[in-house]
Enzyme design. Structure first.
Site, PDB file in Angstrom:
ATOM      1  N   GLY A   1     -61.603 -50.448 -27.918  1.00 29.24           N
ATOM      2  CA  GLY A   1     -62.198 -49.335 -27.194  1.00 29.24           C
ATOM      3  C   GLY A   1     -63.714 -49.363 -27.132  1.00 29.24           C
TER       4      GLY A   1
ATOM      5  CB  CYS B   1     -39.463 -42.736  -4.375  1.00 31.35           C
ATOM      6  SG  CYS B   1     -39.800 -44.046  -3.171  1.00 31.35           S
TER       7      CYS B   1
ATOM      8  CB  CYS C   1     -36.655 -46.800  -4.476  1.00 31.73           C
ATOM      9  SG  CYS C   1     -37.796 -46.011  -5.631  1.00 31.73           S
TER      10      CYS C   1
ATOM     11  CB  CYS D   1     -42.780 -45.954  -5.482  1.00 34.37           C
ATOM     12  SG  CYS D   1     -41.250 -45.393  -6.218  1.00 34.37           S
TER      13      CYS D   1
ATOM     14  CB  CYS E   1     -40.917 -48.858  -4.351  1.00 37.32           C
ATOM     15  SG  CYS E   1     -40.155 -47.743  -3.180  1.00 37.32           S
TER      16      CYS E   1
END
Lengths: 361, 191, 288
Positions: free
Chosen positions: C35, C244, C247, C269, C275
């Site tokens: 980080g 979605c 899908c 998506c 997807c």
């Protein structure tokens, strides 16, 4: 039925073809030759070399042609090329005292040893568009040769101890900003390196702000000189210095009033600007900004943007700035969607809250 | 003069990917895919790490700066060899029993803890599944490994650095063809 | 062009070996200090700053001839910038490319983490515009460096608290700040906060490159990554009332698409590979 937009690859290919066509224009008109750009657009070439940090007129001319005259795009092209070049070594410090001067003016003394030399300048052209073909002047011979010695004007003041002294060799070894990231606080050599690569327009605006009261600045153009300087290297395996060529430089030394402070006695102080090629506007702007960035060292009140080194140095580079400003045209729809749903939640909350308020009243 | 990598571009890339995984998954040995020749007392695995990461912009401290090794490293990497451990970006520890204390090396500074030393330690071997237990970023639960050839004081010295995080030293142990890393974040558990 | 300059004079992966080594050293330090933003000598790339130069440099330092590269922007493989970056690596490294998350060894991304869970043998490279999570609160680098040194993140907590006081909850929907291994406050890059949970204890190593700002950082595998929150205002991700439209996924990040000039919307998506894998599977099942 919605079908996600496909075919980015083809779209890019078509766009490149259109770009090539637009750049070239009417093929009945002959294509610009690099030598024409080098010779007839030499100031554009100089700016591209300077901000592109690569002294190569031919490559700069190529970049300008490829960029259809967009100098910032040409600078970007040159930078992206230079970044991969191997380093063979570092030159010795350039000696601008020994410059073969073609232009040299001082705003501080009426006459100076070696004289004022106007050289090729737009300063007194009266800016009237010259219609018709450009006038072919006969080559003119100088009435007399330029003085062999052109001491730097500031060195004359130095003899009187009225101007701050810069000891040659007193600077620490400069960091290389194209190899190491900029760190704060940045020392003067690093700042100058950043300014030298900085955007002329940005520096011009910053410099202008110091003259209009956004910094303590009382500058005089001590000397501006332009001409050719030898480039020397000292290869480790040879052990002695050899000349590898010459480059054109523009140097500006500003003289600024200083009433003393931070343990420094009252004296004239210096702001310094240097560009590759003929780049007088940039060199002057750089010198003013260099001086204003010395505020901490000289104990001056720092309140203006041009005195804030993080502000100036972080925003001076037009390759960085242009990329980041223009990245906004990339798709951001995922984040936009996230903001959209947040905004919908917030506005639903507010409607609910104000409905509640009304019910209460 | 011995050769370096046969294919500098690809050999260093392959070795780097293993070093990256080693650093990202501490206490787990990885196999270095390409071992270059190495003059004594450096081992080929140690040389693989140095050739992969060092060049003219790095400083290296050699615990045993034998001429042939020093020349080899200078020639192939251009790295600057330094006399003081504290000046080194990389240090090659070819005899861990007599190595200087870890505090002799650069720990970085609090605003730039990355300006710290990386040590390459030539050890006798790794034995996963036995020995000390380690935990920290990169380790899913805990990882047990025995590293042979270190003086016992080493672990005390290393534990003493832990409270100074983010300052610290990052370690690459090499043995035979393997490398195992312990970044400063990896904790040796007491059990 | 004159013969002095050879247009094919670029090294494998465009960058020269010294630059790659510099990047590699910085990446190893980044992994060692999770980080923390490692300054690096970012190079001028042939793509503009702000368009993925940090990610591109990281990817260039990683890639070898056996890698399989996937590049996504907004979760999609076919957005123009993703296409362009993939084309770039095809040209300068000749590596195999893929659109399938599962087939990639290196994935470079802008603004999303794929929906398909990543594996230990995969690397995820993020393009980062502004690596400093405190930058909008404190513009001076010298100051933010000190805050990180002291782990003094009061400024960020005050900001989030003010959000709650003013709006009733934290008004950050993307680039939502995280604490990495409990020590460094870190920008996850402008991914929607929906993706933040995928950062926590990920099996895959995640590398972040900010080219213009010249910083690199990393989140090692299996590392604790917490999105900032308060006890009475826990962290929450975006949710949709829709599934979605292609899908039928109910668990993925959805893009809202305007489909006609009356403002009709549909939701699909954002992860195009996820997807299409789901659609293909559904089609196969139906056929069977």
């Amino acid at each position: 039925m919605y079908v996600a937009v496909k075919g980015g690859e083809r779209a890019i290919a078509r766009s490149l073809e259109l770009l090539a066509e637009a750049r070239r224009g009417d093929t009945a008109v002959p294509e610009l030759e690099l030598v024409q750009i080098r010779q007839q657009l030499r100031l554009g070439v100089a700016r591209v070399m300077q901000e592109g940090s690569l002294y190569d007129e031919e490559l700069a001319a190529l970049a300008i042609r490829q960029a259809a005259g967009d100098l910032q795009e040409a600078i970007f092209l040159l930078r992206a090329y230079r970044t991969t070049l191997p380093r063979f070594g570092y030159t010795e410090p350039l000696t601008t005292q020994a410059m073969r001067v073609r232009r040299r003016v001082s705003g501080t003394f009426k006459d100076i040893p070696g004289g004022q030399v106007l050289g090729p300048t737009y300063d007194y052209t009266q800016r009237l568009l010259e219609f018709g073909p450009s006038i072919q002047n006969e080559t003119v011979e100088a009435d007399e040769p330029l003085a062999a010695s052109m001491p730097r004007v500031l060195d004359l003041l130095d003899a009187e101890a009225l101007i701050e002294r810069i000891d040659p060799g007193s600077d620490p070894e400069p960091t290389d900003l194209t190899r190491d990231p900029l760190m704060f606080p940045a020392d003067r050599a690093t700042r100058l390196q950043n300014l030298a690569r900085g955007d002329e327009g940005f520096l011009l605006g910053m410099a202008y702000s110091t003259q209009r009261g956004y910094a303590e600045s009382h500058p005089f153009a001590g000397e501006i000189r332009m001409g050719e300087v030898d480039v020397l290297i000292c290869p480790e395996e040879l052990g002695f210095t050899i000349e590898i060529g010459e480059i054109t430089l523009t140097e500006c030394q500003m003289i600024n009033q200083f009433h003393g402070g931070n343990g420094v006695p009252p004296q004239f102080t210096r702001g310094y600007g240097l560009t590759m090629g003929e780049g007088e506007r940039k060199a002057m702007a750089m010198a003013l900004v260099d001086r204003s960035l010395r505020c901490d060292e000289l104990g001056e009140a720092a309140y203006a943007p041009a005195q804030n080194q993080e502000f100036v140095l972080s925003h001076s580079d037009n390759v960085e700035a242009s990329g980041f400003v223009q990245h906004l045209k990339l798709p951001h729809y995922v984040d936009f969607q996230a903001e959209l749903s947040l905004l919908r939640t917030l506005s639903a909350q507010q409607r609910k809250a104000s409905a509640g308020q009304e019910a209460l009243s | 003069m011995l050769a370096a990598f046969d294919h500098p571009v690809f050999d260093s890339q392959r070795n780097f990917r293993e070093l990256l995984q080693a650093m990202a998954r501490p206490a787990m040995p990885r196999t270095l895919p390409v071992l270059p020749p190495a003059p004594a007392p450096a081992t080929p695995a140690a040389m693989a790490v140095l050739l992969t990461l060092c060049d003219t912009s790095t400083t290296v401290w050699l615990q045993q700066p034998h001429d042939a090794l020093a020349q080899h490293l200078r020639f192939h990497t251009g790295a600057r060899l330094v006399q003081e451990p504290a000046e080194a970006d990389f240090a090659l520890i070819s005899d861990p029993q007599t190595m200087p204390p870890l505090t002799a090396f650069a720990l970085g500074d609090s605003r730039y803890p990355d300006r710290s030393a990386s040590l390459v330690l030539q050890v006798e071997g790794f034995h996963p599944g036995t020995g000390y237990r380690f935990a920290g970023p990169g380790i899913r639960d805990t990882e047990r490994v025995r590293i042979d050839g270190l003086p016992e004081r080493f672990w005390t010295e290393r534990a003493a650095l832990a409270p100074r995080f983010p300052l610290g030293i990052d370690l690459y142990f090499v043995a035979a063809q393997n490398v195992l890393a312990l970044p400063r974040t990896t904790r040796k558990l007491e059990d | 062009m004159s013969s002095t300059y050879n247009s094919n004079a670029y090294n494998f992966g465009f960058l020269d070996e010294n630059t790659k080594r510099m990047l590699r050293r910085a990446l190893l330090k980044a992994v060692a200090i999770p980080g923390y933003q490692v300054p690096f000598g970012s190079r001028e790339m042939p793509l503009p700053y702000g368009w993925g130069t940090g990610g591109i440099q990281v990817t260039a330092a990683l890639l070898g001839p056996n890698d399989v590269l996937k590049v996504i922007d907004q979760g999609a493989d076919d957005t123009t910038n993703a296409v362009n970056i993939r084309r770039f690596f095809g040209r300068v490294a000749g590596v195999a490319t893929t659109e399938r998350t599962a087939d990639a060894s290196v994935i470079q991304t802008r603004h999303r983490i794929p929906e398909t869970p990543l594996r230990e043998d995969q690397l995820l490279v993020f393009q980062v515009p502004e690596p400093e999570p405190l930058r909008t609160l404190e513009p001076r680098e010298a100051e933010t460096r000190t805050m990180h040194a002291l782990a003094d993140y009061g400024l960020m907590h005050v900001k989030l608290y003010e959000d709650i006081a003013q709006y009733g909850h934290i008004a950050t929907s993307y680039d939502y700040p995280v604490m990495v291994d409990g020590r460094f406050l870190t920008s996850p890059s402008p991914i929607p906060k929906f993706d933040n949970p995928k950062l926590d204890r990920s099996p895959a190593l995640m590398l972040f490159g900010a080219g213009r700002e010249k910083r690199l950082y990393a989140i090692p595998p299996y590392t604790r990554v917490e999105s900032l929150a308060f006890d009475d205002h826990p962290f929450e991700i975006q949710r949709w009332e829709h599934r979605c439209a292609i899908c039928n996924a109910g668990d993925s990040y959805l893009d809202e698409v305007v489909v006609d000039d009356r403002g009709t919307r549909m939701f699909v998506c954002s992860d195009t590979d996820y997807c299409s894998q789901r659609s293909d599977n559904a089609a196969t099942e139906e056929a069977a």
